[in-house]
Design an enzyme around this catalytic site. Structure first.
Site, short mmCIF file in Angstrom:
data_model
loop_
_atom_site.label_atom_id
_atom_site.label_comp_id
_atom_site.label_asym_id
_atom_site.label_seq_id
_atom_site.Cartn_x
_atom_site.Cartn_y
_atom_site.Cartn_z
CE1 TYR A 135 -3.79 -2.26 0.44
CE2 TYR A 135 -4.67 -0.14 1.07
CZ TYR A 135 -4.87 -1.43 0.67
OH TYR A 135 -6.14 -1.90 0.50
CE LYS A 190 0.71 -17.56 -2.33
NZ LYS A 190 -0.32 -18.62 -2.42
CG ASP A 222 -3.39 -20.01 -1.09
OD1 ASP A 222 -2.85 -19.99 0.04
OD2 ASP A 222 -2.94 -20.70 -2.03
CG ASP A 246 -8.42 -4.00 1.34
OD1 ASP A 246 -9.33 -3.43 1.96
OD2 ASP A 246 -8.32 -4.01 0.09
CG ASP A 250 -14.24 -5.83 2.11
OD1 ASP A 250 -13.99 -5.13 3.12
OD2 ASP A 250 -14.64 -5.36 1.03
C1 IPM Z 1 -10.57 -0.31 3.68
C2 IPM Z 1 -10.75 0.29 2.31
C3 IPM Z 1 -9.51 1.15 2.01
C4 IPM Z 1 -8.32 0.23 1.99
C5 IPM Z 1 -9.60 1.99 0.73
C6 IPM Z 1 -10.82 2.88 0.74
C7 IPM Z 1 -8.37 2.80 0.52
O1 IPM Z 1 -10.95 -0.70 1.36
O2 IPM Z 1 -10.47 0.44 4.66
O3 IPM Z 1 -10.54 -1.53 3.77
O4 IPM Z 1 -8.02 -0.40 0.96
O5 IPM Z 1 -7.66 0.12 3.02
MG MG Z 2 -11.14 -2.63 2.17
#
Ligand code: IPM
Ligand code: MG
Length: 356
Positions: A135, A190, A222, A246, A250
């Site tokens: 990042y 990884k 993975d 990240d 999710d």
């Molecule tokens: C998160 C989001 C951010 C990230 C984006 C909006 C930059 O997806 O907080 O998970 O990738 O960290």
């Molecule tokens: Mg995110």
């Protein structure tokens, strides 16, 4: 105690308004100051993280953040896009430890796309390193490809890197958090392919020597993605890098069926933090009064717990949220037949009423 309120874009303003309402109802004298961020920052001051906003965030004891991003800003050059606001705040405030709990409230067991027996009672904590990895690694950009079969063409590149100290401090956060929970840490990497993550694995193993009471397991990313949907309850604390965290967070959020329920904390070395819902700005439903404010309200509770040292008030809010769920109140994202559909404001008001 001073709290910086950064509502941002999309549903950000509506949901933070509900959290502010709840904070105001606690009967404390918090000082709250609001500033523009993300697309709203760009619209008002020509930059997603205006100087005054950054200054406010730095001088406050904690930051409550809504969400950033809206279609209209997608075509701006990268440095001016709304996402730069959150990335900039993380970097500038040194918020390296991102705590993303994924908890399934029993009342919402039917909201998950997974079978209830796979997810019921789920309570895992993802700890994502937030200021390193690909990042932020330099160099990055687009250049002339220096070698290989595509030599001479344009190529895009980023740099994945982790310094020892960066890995050590996030590993400490994970082991300490595990001690207060189920005493198990899964470090996700990884190491079979990437030098950065073989190094990550070695350093986490070294730090673990100080935490022999905590069980440590290493897992490739993975496989971790697969195990998260196969048997998510086997995890307790997951610690991983910025990029993998990240993605996995999710997926973990969706196990609960309702990303609209999940708060998050991003902490520095002194537990100063930025608190935001795990979901995004949802511009498609912005302004309609249907967004779920509970993730932001629960983020305010995390803020009271981690940065403001008010465990009592944090629990008061969390109990109030459980009570409104038990009352059957649901915003559309968590609605099921037989429950009562409410909007953003009504949900906020119900939490205030349940604070008692
Ligand atoms: C998160 C989001 C951010 C990230 C984006 C909006 C930059 O997806 O907080 O998970 O990738 O960290
Ligand atoms: Mg995110």
């Amino acid at each position: 105690m001073k709290i910086a309120i950064l509502p941002g874009d999309g549903i950000g303003p509506e949901i933070t308004a509900q959290a502010v309402k709840v904070l105001n109802a606690l009967g404390e004298s918090f000082e709250m100051e609001t500033a523009a961020v993300g697309g709203a920052g760009y619209a008002a001051h020509g930059h997603p993280l205006p100087e005054a906003t950054l200054k406010l965030a730095k001088e406050a004891d904690a930051v409550l953040f809504g969400a950033v991003g809206d279609y209209q800003y997608d075509k701006l050059e990268r440095a001016l896009r709304p996402e730069q606001a959150i990335l900039g705040l993380r970097k500038e405030l040194g918020l390296f430890a991102n705590l993303r709990p994924a908890i399934l409230y029993p009342e919402l067991a039917g909201a998950s796309t997974l079978k209830p027996e796979v997810v019921s009672g789920l309570d895992i904590l993802i700890i994502r390193e937030l200021t390193g990895d690909i990042y932020f690694g330099k160099p990055r950009g687009v250049r002339e490809c220096p070698d290989g079969p595509f030599k001479g063409q344009r190529e895009g590149f980023d740099t994945m890197r982790y310094a020892e100290g960066e890995i050590r401090r996030i590993a400490h956060v994970a082991f300490q958090a595990a001690r207060k929970r189920g005493s198990r840490v899964t470090s996700v990497d990884k190491a079979n392919v990437l030098e950065t993550f073989q190094f990550w694995r070695d350093v986490v193993t070294e730090v673990h020597k100080d935490y022999q009471d905590v069980e440590l397991e290493h897992m490739y990313v993975d496989n971790a993605a697969m195990q998260l949907v196969r048997a998510p309850k086997k995890f307790d604390v997951i610690v991983t890098g910025n990029m993998f965290g990240d993605i996995l967070s999710d997926a973990a959020a969706m196990l609960t069926g309702s990303i609209g329920m999940l708060p998050s904390a991003s902490l520095d070395a002194d537990n100063k933090g930025l608190y935001e819902p795990s979901h995004g700005s949802a511009p498609d439903i912005a302004g309609k009064g249907v967004a779920n404010p509970l993730a932001t309200i629960l983020s305010a509770a995390m803020m009271l717990r981690y940065s403001l040292g008010r465990l009592d008030q944090a629990e008061r809010i969390e109990d109030a949220v459980k009570r409104v769920l038990a009352q059957g109140l649901r915003t559309p994202d968590i609605y099921e037949a037989g429950s009562t559909k409410v909007g953003t404001e009504e949900m906020g008001n119900a939490v205030v009423a349940a604070l008692a």
